[in-house]
Write an enzyme that holds these catalytic residues in place. Structure first.
Site, mmCIF file in Angstrom:
data_model
loop_
_atom_site.group_PDB
_atom_site.id
_atom_site.type_symbol
_atom_site.label_atom_id
_atom_site.label_comp_id
_atom_site.label_asym_id
_atom_site.label_seq_id
_atom_site.Cartn_x
_atom_site.Cartn_y
_atom_site.Cartn_z
ATOM 1 N N LYS A 124 4.066 42.420 -28.987
ATOM 2 C CA LYS A 124 5.656 42.011 -29.211
ATOM 3 C C LYS A 124 6.243 42.739 -28.046
ATOM 4 C CE LYS A 124 4.575 41.094 -33.732
ATOM 5 N NZ LYS A 124 3.259 40.977 -33.779
ATOM 6 N N LYS A 159 9.624 42.389 -38.305
ATOM 7 C CA LYS A 159 8.278 42.375 -38.366
ATOM 8 C C LYS A 159 7.685 43.631 -37.752
ATOM 9 C CE LYS A 159 8.375 38.958 -34.439
ATOM 10 N NZ LYS A 159 7.871 37.613 -34.179
ATOM 11 N N ARG A 209 1.877 27.214 -30.821
ATOM 12 C CA ARG A 209 1.060 28.092 -29.713
ATOM 13 C C ARG A 209 0.765 27.131 -28.690
ATOM 14 N NH1 ARG A 209 -2.586 31.949 -30.561
ATOM 15 N NH2 ARG A 209 -0.732 32.969 -31.429
ATOM 16 N N ARG A 224 2.455 25.250 -35.737
ATOM 17 C CA ARG A 224 1.997 25.656 -36.890
ATOM 18 C C ARG A 224 3.232 25.769 -38.021
ATOM 19 N NH1 ARG A 224 0.007 30.843 -34.046
ATOM 20 N NH2 ARG A 224 1.924 30.398 -33.118
ATOM 21 N N ARG A 232 6.848 31.568 -42.851
ATOM 22 C CA ARG A 232 5.820 31.787 -41.718
ATOM 23 C C ARG A 232 4.958 30.606 -41.365
ATOM 24 N NH1 ARG A 232 2.604 36.614 -44.771
ATOM 25 N NH2 ARG A 232 2.775 34.730 -46.145
ATOM 26 N N ASP A 272 4.000 31.905 -27.906
ATOM 27 C CA ASP A 272 4.231 31.379 -29.255
ATOM 28 C C ASP A 272 5.942 30.978 -29.234
ATOM 29 O OD1 ASP A 272 2.026 31.693 -30.353
ATOM 30 O OD2 ASP A 272 2.522 33.343 -31.547
ATOM 31 N N GLU A 280 6.597 35.556 -29.146
ATOM 32 C CA GLU A 280 5.543 36.593 -28.668
ATOM 33 C C GLU A 280 4.762 36.013 -27.825
ATOM 34 O OE1 GLU A 280 3.208 37.654 -32.135
ATOM 35 O OE2 GLU A 280 4.737 37.991 -33.511
ATOM 36 N N ASN A 282 0.580 36.622 -26.940
ATOM 37 C CA ASN A 282 -0.531 36.849 -27.834
ATOM 38 C C ASN A 282 -1.768 36.977 -26.378
ATOM 39 O OD1 ASN A 282 -0.438 36.728 -30.804
ATOM 40 N ND2 ASN A 282 0.944 35.161 -29.923
#
Length: 313
Positions: A124, A159, A209, A224, A232, A272, A280, A282
C-alpha cells in the site's frame, strides 16, 4: 537445476488457477527439480540457513496432484534459485522468514523476490513513490484526517494497510454513513494507519492486474470485475476475471515502475489499476498467471521462467 518454492501448504493450492503451481509446472517441463517448504521450515543451524524441504513430482492427472519423492534438510544457498511465494498476511512469521532469507542471500542464495525488497516494500505505502499515477490518496491514523479527506472527495474507499483479497475494504459515500465507526474498527481506535482513496466509478469495468516480470510487462492483464453489487473486484471476493490487452497508459506506467523495482530485487510484481489509475503494487505473491494464459493463450509462466533463467546466468 534445483528450485525451492517457499509457499503455503501444497494441499491448500487452488489447483485450477494457482500461479505458483503454474510456475512449478513450467519449471518441471524444462526438467528442473521442484522443491517446496513452508516458512516454518527455515532455520539457522550453526549460523547457516537451512530449510527442511520436500522434492515433489507433479502429476495433474493424479490425486493428489503431487508426490513427494524426497525430504531433506538443505542449505538454502545450495538451491539454484529460491522462489518466495508465501501468501500474506505480512505478519511477524513472514518478516522472520525474510530475515532468514536475507542471511541466506549473504551465503550466496539467489532469491526471487529479494527478501530485503519484500520487507521494505509495503504493497500500500509503496504507492507514495508513484502518486503521479494514483487517485487522490491519504494514509493516516487520524480519524479527522480521513473525515477531511472525505469532505473533499465525497465518495471514498477505506482499507487497512495489511489487507489482502479485498478484505476490510469499505466504501463511504457522500452521506458519510458509519465513517467514524469504520475508521475506529479498521484502525483499532487509532492504533493502525489506514489508506483512503477517492472512489473510482470505473471499478465497474474491473480492478485490472498487470503483471510485470523482470521489469517487462505481460501484454495481457486481468480485469477483476465486481459482481452482485459488490464494490470489490478481487477474485477472492467473488470478482469475475476477464483477460484483456493492457492499455497504452498501463504500459507506460509499467515501463517506468517495472525496471526500477526489478533493480531493487522485485522480479515479479502486480500493478493494480482502476480506470487507468494505479491503486496498489503487489509483490508478495502476485497471481493471475493461469487466468491470463487460459483466456489469451499467452504463456505467462513461460515468460516468468525465461526471465528467471536470464537472471541466473
Amino acid at each position: 537445476m534445483n528450485l525451492l518454492f517457499v509457499a503455503d501448504p501444497l494441499s491448500s493450492f487452488s489447483v485450477k488457477k494457482d500461479s505458483t503451481l503454474a510456475m512449478m509446472l513450467e519449471a518441471q517441463a524444462k526438467g528442473y527439480a521442484i522443491w517446496h517448504c513452508h516458512i516454518e521450515d527455515i532455520k539457522s543451524v550453526a549460523g547457516a540457513i537451512y530449510a527442511k524441504s520436500q522434492k515433489i513430482k507433479i502429476d495433474m492427472a493424479g490425486s493428489p496432484w503431487y508426490v513427494s519423492t524426497q525430504t531433506k534438510e538443505m542449505k538454502v544457498a545450495a538451491f539454484d534459485a529460491v522462489i518466495m511465494r508465501k501468501d500474506p498476511p505480512f505478519d511477524m512469521s513472514y518478516v522472520t522468514a525474510t530475515w532468514f532469507l536475507s542471511q541466506a542471500k549473504l551465503e550466496g542464495a539467489k532469491i526471487f523476490n529479494d527478501p530485503v525488497a519484500l520487507r521494505n516494500h509495503s504493497e500500500k505505502l509503496s504507492l507514495l513513490e508513484f502518486l503521479q499515477y494514483a487517485p487522490p490518496t491519504l494514509i493516516s491514523y487520524d480519524l479527522k484526517d480521513i473525515q477531511d479527506f472525505h469532505r473533499e472527495h465525497q465518495d471514498i474507499i477505506i482499507k487497512p494497510l495489511d489487507g489482502m483479497g479485498g478484505m476490510g475494504i469499505f466504501r463511504v459515500k457522500s452521506d458519510a454513513l458509519n465513517l467514524a465507526s469504520i475508521v475506529e474498527t479498521l484502525g483499532d481506535s487509532g492504533k493502525r494507519a489506514l489508506m483512503a482513496q477517492k472512489f473510482l466509478p470505473e471499478i465497474s469495468e474491473g480492478d485490472k492486474r498487470v503483471l510485470v516480470i523482470g521489469g517487462k510487462a505481460v501484454p495481457h492483464g486481468l480485469a477483476r470485475i465486481p459482481q452482485g453489487g459488490e464494490v470489490r473486484g478481487n477474485l477472492a471476493a467473488g470478482g469475475k476475471g476477464v483477460a484483456c490487452p493492457i492499455s497504452e497508459k498501463e504500459a507506460k506506467v509499467a515501463e517506468h515502475i517495472g525496471p526500477l523495482l526489478a533493480s531493487r530485487g522485485l522480479h515479479l510484481i502486480g500493478l493494480d489499476f482502476i480506470g487507468g489509475y494505479l491503486t496498489e503494487i503487489n509483490v508478495t505473491s502476485p497471481t493471475c498467471f493461469v487466468e491470463i494464459t487460459q483466456q489469451t493463450g499467452y504463456d505467462v509462466a513461460k515468460q516468468w521462467l525465461t526471465s528467471l533463467e536470464q537472471y541466473l546466468k
